[in-house]
Design an enzyme around this catalytic site. Structure first.
Site, PDB file in Angstrom:
ATOM      1  CB  SER A 178     -24.792  12.964  32.507  1.00  0.00           C
ATOM      2  OG  SER A 178     -23.512  13.333  32.069  1.00  0.00           O
TER       3      SER A 178
ATOM      4  CB  ALA B 178     -29.769  17.429  30.007  1.00  0.00           C
ATOM      5  N   GLY B 179     -27.338  19.618  29.287  1.00  0.00           N
ATOM      6  CA  GLY B 179     -27.022  21.030  29.113  1.00  0.00           C
ATOM      7  C   GLY B 179     -27.209  21.859  30.364  1.00  0.00           C
ATOM      8  CE  LYS B 180     -27.433  18.267  35.295  1.00  0.00           C
ATOM      9  NZ  LYS B 180     -27.069  17.385  34.164  1.00  0.00           N
TER      10      LYS B 180
ATOM     11  CB  SER C 107     -30.527  16.361  41.947  1.00  0.00           C
ATOM     12  OG  SER C 107     -30.822  17.260  40.909  1.00  0.00           O
TER      13      SER C 107
ATOM     14  CG  ASP D  91     -40.798 -28.034  57.272  1.00  0.00           C
ATOM     15  OD1 ASP D  91     -41.995 -27.781  57.053  1.00  0.00           O
ATOM     16  OD2 ASP D  91     -39.935 -28.135  56.374  1.00  0.00           O
TER      17      ASP D  91
ATOM     18  CG  ASP E 287     -47.683 -19.258  63.446  1.00  0.00           C
ATOM     19  OD1 ASP E 287     -46.641 -19.430  64.085  1.00  0.00           O
ATOM     20  OD2 ASP E 287     -47.948 -19.851  62.384  1.00  0.00           O
TER      21      ASP E 287
END
Length: 603
Positions: A442, A444-446, A514, A15, A84
């Protein structure tokens, strides 16, 4: 004949009357056809100049970050490209794009309000982007009774701000966009002002640089249609060049001389700043797109680590440690922001501590590249000092960086040649290096599966090491939390450790959530070709929640554990893992057997 093109940006708060002022400027400059003027007349028959700018056809050009719409118009003495800038803070990226190529900025201020936070924000950005010629247009003077005292106070306040921002060429003009006072014709309502009108000031600007500096030309295109003509095309960013001038090719550092300066209209005896030309060289050197041809006795720098001003332009925050595509001119490399020194409060200029940058934030950061780039500080050369960051997943521009200087360690820290390399170390162990990267939610068994694989490989006489995510956080990464930025840094560090271990000839097993695809991709690229195996241990959320051996999901659901992957922090599933383990259908022993079988030929 029209004079030089002036790239003009207008900015200010909401304005302040920008649209009306711009419309009046275009009309009074004779740049508006009668049919355009008729289209904006109100019921009273008077034109509504605030609608005029939006009604004109736009031209689009590519700026430092995103496309911006410009309007082209001419006066008797000059050509203009006008952009502008919206007054709302969320359009900072549009402001940066327009300012990155602007010669002049018109900063509008409502005479009733004086300097506002957005005035300071836009002025800061104008200075940051290298625009040094600024016109302060104090608008709506008719609404304060044409007061010289108010104008003088606003002009003094702005000049003080401009001094803090390094804006060295500032003029101030009292105007009324609605009535056209001091826009193109001098106002009779303000006899106390004896300076130029806005249009006169714009037409009188001298764009010539006192010293064009040494020659620089980034190579945009290599023209090799036949063995007799090998040309290197680009736009001269600084300086002049003539046939016979010695030049240096960067970043290689090799020297040669200019043979010809070729254009569509014939050869030139000299080329200068802003000209698009094709150069041929006296010698056949290896010159590629993205290289820079420069004065042999005064070349720009070459470095791979910089301190930069960074304007963040993405909805997703900047995550230090994440790999982005970095583009400077025609040169493209991969890089990471390694450190945010501070974020800038652009309204107070106060430095603020920050772990990340959000949309429209501006920060001072350290940038590390995977390969050196030819550069100059942005304040000295926009072409060699302005870079962009591109998201590798979406290919969208996410940030605009302005190089301040190269970090000293860029030149001082060099790779040390070693006589015993990874091939010799692996041969001694009678195996090939390999990184087995286990990813998944977390629970999952990694870790369980990775531990079984590690035991099998060890029993087979393989030299291995298991980097478990939880174990690493007890030592190397015990200073990191679980924000997105911390997760990125966690994986970056784990990746570098895994790479060193692979260089030692080991088979490295990494068990880490990850959660982000970008970091898993970065980990793959940091390893040697064929030595990274992504193993997705896939278990649905309801399955891992039912297991919840450590009670972490219960805490996360109860709000006692924030930023927990799968609950209030995302997990990006691998789209094409090298090995996919259905952890809900297979026992850990079965998963181990499948992995051993899949990697047998790589060992």
């Amino acid at each position: 004949m029209a004079r030089d093109l002036v790239r003009l940006i207008t900015c200010g708060s909401v304005d302040d009357g920008k649209s009306t002022l711009i419309g009046r400027l275009l009309h009074d400059a004779g740049a508006v056809p009668d049919d355009q003027l008729d289209a904006i007349r109100t019921a009273s028959g008077e034109p509504d100049f605030s609608r005029l700018f939006d009604g004109l056809d736009a031209e689009r050009e590519q700026g430092i970050t995103i496309d911006v719409a410009y309007r082209h118009f001419e006066t008797a003495g000059r050509r203009f490209m006008l952009a502008d800038t919206p007054g709302h803070p969320q359009y900072t990226r549009n402001m940066v794009t327009a300012a990155s190529t602007a010669d002049v900025a018109v900063v509008l201020v409502d005479a009733r309000k004086g300097l506002l936070p957005q005035t300071r924000r836009h002025s800061y950005l104008v200075g940051l982007m290298g625009v040094r010629r600024v016109l302060l247009a104090v608008n709506k003077m008719d609404l304060i009774g044409w007061s010289q005292a108010v104008f003088d106070e606003i002009a003094a306040d702005y000049r003080a701000l401009a001094g803090d921002l390094g804006l060295t060429e500032v003029a101030a003009i009292p105007v009324s966009g609605l009535g056209g006072d001091n826009v193109a014709t001098r106002s009779t309502a303000m006899p106390w002002y004896d300076g130029p009108t806005l249009l006169q000031w714009l037409e009188s600007i001298d764009l010539a640089e006192a010293d064009p500096g040494p020659f620089r030309m980034p190579v945009q295109w290599v023209n090799r249609p036949d063995a007799d003509f090998r040309g290197y095309a680009g736009r001269i960013a600084a300086g002049t060049v003539r046939p016979g001038d010695p030049v240096r090719v960067l970043p290689s550092g090799r020297t040669t001389a200019i043979d010809r300066i070729v254009t569509m209209d014939g050869d030139l005896a000299e080329g200068g700043p802003g000209q698009s030309i094709t150069l041929t060289l006296a010698d056949h050197l290896d010159v590629s797109r993205g290289d820079v041809l420069a004065a042999a006795d005064d070349p720009p720098g070459v470095a791979d680590q910089f301190e930069i001003d960074l304007v963040w332009m993405a909805d997703a925050p900047l995550l230090p440690g994440r790999a982005y595509v970095v583009r400077l001119g025609a040169a493209t490399v991969t890089g990471q922001v390694t450190d945010i020194r501070h974020r800038v409060n652009v309204e107070t200029l106060e430095p603020l501590a920050a772990r990340t940058l959000e949309l429209n934030d501006i920060g001072v950061c350290h940038l590390h590249l995977d390969a050196p780039l030819t550069f100059e500080p942005y304040a000295a050369n926009r072409d060699l000092g302005g870079l962009i960051l591109i998201d590798r997943q979406t290919n969208e521009t996410v940030g605009a960086g302005l190089i301040r200087f190269a970090l000293r360690r860029s030149a001082n820290v060099q790779w040390q040649a070693l006589d015993v390399g990874r091939a010799e170390r692996a041969s001694l162990k009678h195996q090939r290096p390999l990184v087995l990267w286990f990813t998944g939610l977390s629970g999952a068994g990694k870790s369980t599966i990775a531990n079984l694989v590690d035991k099998r490989l060890f029993a087979d006489g393989r030299h291995t090491f298991l980097l478990d995510g939880d174990n690493v956080r007890h030592g190397l990464n015990n200073d990191l939390g679980f924000t997105d930025a911390d997760r990125v840094e966690n994986i970056r560090r784990v990746t570098e450790v895994a790479r060193l271990m692979a260089d030692a000839g080991l088979i490295v097993l990494v068990s880490a959530i990850s959660p982000f695809a970008a970091e898993r991709r970065m980990a793959r690229e940091r390893m040697a070709a064929g030595e990274f195996v992504e193993i997705f241990v896939d278990a649905p959320l309801d399955v891992v929640e039912a297991r919840d051996v450590k009670g972490l999901y219960r805490k996360a659901r109860a709000g006692q554990l924030t930023n927990f992957t799968g609950i209030d922090s995302p997990y990006e599933r691998p789209e094409k893992p090298d090995i996919h383990i259905d952890a809900a259908a297979l026992t850990p022993e079965q998963a181990c057997e499948r992995i051993i079988e899949a990697i047998r030929d790589r060992l």
